[in-house]
Design an enzyme around this catalytic site. Structure first.
Site, PDB file in Angstrom:
ATOM      1  N   ARG A   1      -0.411 -74.839  39.889  1.00  0.00           N
ATOM      2  CA  ARG A   1       0.870 -73.863  39.717  1.00  0.00           C
ATOM      3  C   ARG A   1       0.804 -72.575  40.815  1.00  0.00           C
ATOM      4  NH1 ARG A   1       3.459 -72.051  34.280  1.00  0.00           N
ATOM      5  NH2 ARG A   1       4.645 -74.299  34.558  1.00  0.00           N
TER       6      ARG A   1
ATOM      7  N   THR B   1       0.394 -74.367  25.361  1.00  0.00           N
ATOM      8  CA  THR B   1      -0.345 -73.304  25.432  1.00  0.00           C
ATOM      9  C   THR B   1      -1.056 -73.421  24.555  1.00  0.00           C
ATOM     10  OG1 THR B   1       0.706 -71.707  25.562  1.00  0.00           O
ATOM     11  CG2 THR B   1       0.276 -72.460  27.405  1.00  0.00           C
TER      12      THR B   1
ATOM     13  N   LYS C   1       1.909 -79.795  32.353  1.00  0.00           N
ATOM     14  CA  LYS C   1       2.263 -80.970  31.318  1.00  0.00           C
ATOM     15  C   LYS C   1       3.744 -81.369  31.804  1.00  0.00           C
ATOM     16  CE  LYS C   1       0.786 -77.290  27.909  1.00  0.00           C
ATOM     17  NZ  LYS C   1       0.348 -75.801  29.673  1.00  0.00           N
TER      18      LYS C   1
END
Length: 344
Positions: free
Chosen positions: A225, A165, A71
């Site tokens: 990630r 989130t 994001k």
């Protein structure tokens, strides 16, 4: 300009300085480097091209989805595409209305304001943000009581990009003001994660065998990630062990990190084992599970549960959480004969 040249201009720090810089160095700097999320990229390219042709900042955007899917990276790519400056903050960092006013009044025309974890903005600050997003004005109240007055300041045209989130915690009035679009980032597939690992390995100057790439991708929980984190830890292990990054090395490194073949960590396995051993496979409530593990409810629900459900090891039923046949098989437990009825 190539991405390598861009990286050299961004910092004179060496790549091996620390993990914080490593994370930034692995972030894509060009659209072509951003792997996955094709539908979102296609929509954004149309939005940005149209905005540039009108010579006007694009409308406000909201990105949501689990952590680690890109994001923040999208916000930086949008800023680079527009040649705009990006000012970064987060919901918890904006504690007072004055904090938001200071940020907004320091924006220049065409700037991008990126607010991470926007669901944590308090409601008073949201009320100030509404007119700034809709009409480009900032209403400041001076004084208190009957003598109070409102000063209206005009703001330069800007684009607000927000990420969260937990989109359900954003108030409906705020969600409706993201007129440019609300986009949900999806988990990546194994092939996409493999491409990301290959790209990161080249940036870090790592030689890694194809089978080792597949093994890391398989255990990365479909999240870039995490994939980059595991790649760096495997690199460290190989460096200390004086071994190449092979399939054997990767398996040894991830075993040391307690990451199993499905990408489960120790806490994930403890959740499943607790339900099986203490509660006969469920159903059992979230609060009971969290108490048994001495964890917070939110940690279990937001961090561990989504992946366990996604890979088919856990199910939510009207009566509580129940482990599946796949979980019994994965952990090596014998499944009770009546387990299937518990999923109803």
């Amino acid at each position: 300009m190539s991405s390598d040249k861009i990286r050299k201009e961004k910092s004179n720090t060496t790549i091996d300085s620390d993990d914080s810089f490593l994370d930034k160095s692995l972030r894509p700097l060009l659209w072509d480097e951003y792997i996955g999320q094709k539908t979102i990229k296609d929509n954004l390219k149309i939005l940005l091209t149209a905005a540039k042709e009108r010579n006007h900042p694009p409308e406000h955007l909201l990105f949501y989805g689990p952590p680690g899917l890109g994001k923040t990276t999208l916000a930086y790519l949008i800023a680079k595409e527009l040649g705009a400056q990006v000012k970064v903050t987060s919901g918890p960092a904006i504690a007072k209305v004055g904090d938001l006013a200071s940020i907004l009044t320091n924006l220049s025309a065409g700037d991008i304001l990126f607010i991470d974890e926007v669901h944590r903005l308090n409601k008073m600050i949201e009320e100030v943000l509404y007119p700034a997003m809709e009409s480009g004005t900032l209403n400041i109240i001076i004084g208190k009581g009957p003598g109070a007055r409102v000063i209206q300041l005009d703001l330069p045209p800007f684009t607000l990009i927000s990420a969260t989130t937990r989109v359900a915690l954003i108030s409906s009035p705020l969600r409706s003001r993201f007129s440019g679009g609300t986009f949900r980032l999806e988990f990546y597939d194994q092939a996409e994660i493999g491409q990301i690992i290959d790209r990161s390995a080249k940036i870090l100057g790592i030689e890694i065998e194809p089978e080792a790439v597949k093994e890391i991708a398989r255990r990365s929980r479909f999240t870039p990630r995490i994939a980059n984190h595991l790649l760096k830890r495997c690199r460290d292990y190989a460096q200390v062990a004086r071994e190449p990054i092979s399939l054997k090395t990767v398996r040894s490194a991830l075993s040391l990190l307690s990451i199993d073949e499905l990408g489960l960590n120790q806490t994930d396995r403890q959740i499943l084992e607790t339900i099986i051993e203490k509660f006969n496979g469920g159903p059992v409530g979230l609060n009971t599970i969290a108490t048994s593990l001495s964890e917070e409810d939110a940690t279990v629900e937001d961090v561990n549960e989504p992946y366990l459900i996604q890979v088919g090891l856990l199910e939510r039923t009207p009566r509580g959480r129940v482990v599946t046949r796949k979980a019994y098989e994965h952990l090596g437990f014998d499944q009770p004969t009546d387990q299937s009825s518990k999923l109803l």
